[in-house]
Scaffold this active site. Structure first.
Site, PDB file in Angstrom:
ATOM      1  N   GLY A 125       1.002  -1.241  -0.016  1.00 18.74           N
ATOM      2  CA  GLY A 125       0.106   0.097  -0.098  1.00 18.74           C
ATOM      3  C   GLY A 125       0.914   1.351  -0.123  1.00 18.74           C
ATOM      4  O   GLY A 125       1.820   1.179   0.809  1.00 18.74           O
ATOM      5  N   HIS A 126       0.482   2.201  -0.946  1.00 17.99           N
ATOM      6  CA  HIS A 126       1.109   3.577  -0.782  1.00 17.99           C
ATOM      7  C   HIS A 126       0.168   4.477  -0.230  1.00 17.99           C
ATOM      8  O   HIS A 126      -0.817   4.802  -0.871  1.00 17.99           O
ATOM      9  CB  HIS A 126       1.507   3.951  -2.344  1.00 17.99           C
ATOM     10  CG  HIS A 126       2.534   3.103  -2.946  1.00 17.99           C
ATOM     11  ND1 HIS A 126       3.175   3.333  -4.268  1.00 17.99           N
ATOM     12  CD2 HIS A 126       3.037   1.874  -2.518  1.00 17.99           C
ATOM     13  CE1 HIS A 126       4.137   2.374  -4.345  1.00 17.99           C
ATOM     14  NE2 HIS A 126       3.992   1.702  -3.316  1.00 17.99           N
TER      15      HIS A 126
END
Length: 417
Positions: free
Chosen positions: A40-41
């Site tokens: 996840g960013h």
């Protein structure tokens, strides 16, 4: 026009999403060139948190556009969820995203297969269960489905039936969805993408556009998780280094800079070698302060001291030209900070691993550095200077908090001391 790549310089989770989001308003295109939904960013827009697993980390309030390249494996349902989340706050934003039809699809079958294989392993790899490995495996074994099959009903049915037959024979078990149900499922996702007005455009069609504009290439995971040069087999299944831009039709020689993002310490998710892992209360303190839990799985990250041999290795493998350092504020208040400056590999002192195998044998050799009360303190500048001298790479930017605007240049730091 400027071309910049941002990649992870460690084992991922360095804060690339925030860094890309910070730079994004100065670039017309933000391009993801590899990876899938297994990381996840995280970005913040006006104090609201968004976690993108597939979407490039564009600034929703800017005019930049996002491109998902052919080196990716795309969970279409996850992609739609991310688009709908952004649409709720930024209506019409989906039309600013472009998908390369050559990218591969992650199917629900791949996620089941991921869990089957992990259960079969004597030594689990620590997969996220997002189907990334099996999807890339199908790609390499010429069984995978590209996005363009969604637009050919007969081809989609033919490929799904053949793939389902092969997987049932391979595992001697049924999957949750039959090939007929999978066809209906994928057709429904295609309809949703069309309603969202997402664009389907290949890198070939974008050749002239991309070379006449500014592009920020966003990497996934980190160099030490790269399939070819990371700590194999405890790696991801795609390219984590700047050379992955080739999947979008670029050479690394066309890049103006390659920024490696590193934490002021080191973390790792899942199994595999981790020479500087810290098991003391200091490690637990850093984990809690840094909120070191996976954005995708919620798993606690393993925590350790900064590893300079690994950074030197990452510099060479990915051609890093500059560093962005994050989370120096997490170490605020520690009396001293340890830094691994070399490895003892079976009695030989090595400043850098020769191969990824050295990580499995490495014992860290530490130096101790004075701590700092804040990232505006002279001791933090000394820490950065020490890293630069030891790696030969300058630290151009410093992140000192989770929000996009909490970034400063090296000169800003010097002026604040």
């Amino acid at each position: 026009m400027r071309k910049l790549a941002v990649v992870g310089a460690q084992w991922g989770d360095e804060g690339k999403g925030k860094v890309v989001n910070y730079f994004s308003e100065n670039f017309e295109w933000i391009v993801r060139f590899s990876g899938g939904a297994n990381a996840g960013h995280t970005i913040f827009v006006e104090d609201k948190k968004y976690v993108n697993h597939l979407l490039p980390s564009i600034n929703p309030r800017s005019c930049s556009k996002g491109f998902l390249g052919a080196g990716m494996v795309i969970d279409v349902e996850q992609l739609i969820d991310e688009l709908e989340t952004l649409e709720a706050d930024f209506p019409g934003i989906s039309s600013r995203f472009y998908l390369d039809p050559e990218a591969f699809i992650v199917l629900p079958w791949h996620k089941e297969e991921d869990l089957f294989i992990e259960e079969m392993r004597e030594v689990p790899i620590g997969t996220t269960g997002k189907g990334i490995g099996p999807s890339y495996t199908d790609k390499v074994s010429r069984e995978g489905l590209k996005l363009y099959v969604l637009f050919d009903e007969s081809l989609l049915k033919e490929r799904l039936e053949a793939l389902y037959h092969m997987k049932r024979m391979k595992y001697n078990r049924d999957f949750t969805l039959s090939f007929g149900e999978m066809t209906t499922y994928l057709n429904g996702l295609k309809t949703k993408l069309e309603r969202l007005s997402v664009n389907f455009t290949s890198a070939v069609d974008m050749f002239r556009v991309f070379r006449s504009t500014s592009i920020l290439f966003e990497g996934a995971q980190g160099v030490l998780l790269d399939l070819d040069f990371g700590t194999y087999p405890f790696v991801t299944s795609g390219a984590c280094m700047a050379h992955g831009v080739s999947s979008v039709g670029f050479s690394t020689f066309e890049l103006d800079n390659v920024y490696g993002v590193l934490k002021a310490y080191t973390t790792r998710v899942g199994s595999g070698p981790f020479p500087t892992e810290e098991f003391s209360e200091v490690g637990n303190l850093v984990r809690e302060r840094g909120k070191e839990y996976g954005a995708t799985t919620g798993r606690a990250r393993r925590v350790g001291w900064l590893d300079l041999p690994a950074l030197r290795y990452a510099r060479i493998r990915s051609g890093l030209t500059g560093f962005v350092i994050t989370k120096g504020d997490v170490l605020n208040g520690l009396d001293e900070v340890k830094v691994c400056v070399a490895y003892d590999v079976e009695g030989a002192v090595k400043e850098m691993p020769s191969t990824s195998y050295d990580f499995f044998k490495a014992r860290p050799i530490y130096e101790t550095i004075s701590g700092w009360p804040s990232t505006d303190h002279i001791n933090f500048l000394k820490y950065m200077t020490f890293i630069e001298r030891e790696t030969g790479v300058e630290i151009d930017y410093i992140s000192y908090g989770p929000r996009t605007e909490e970034m400063k240049t090296r000169n800003d730091l010097i002026m604040n001391i």
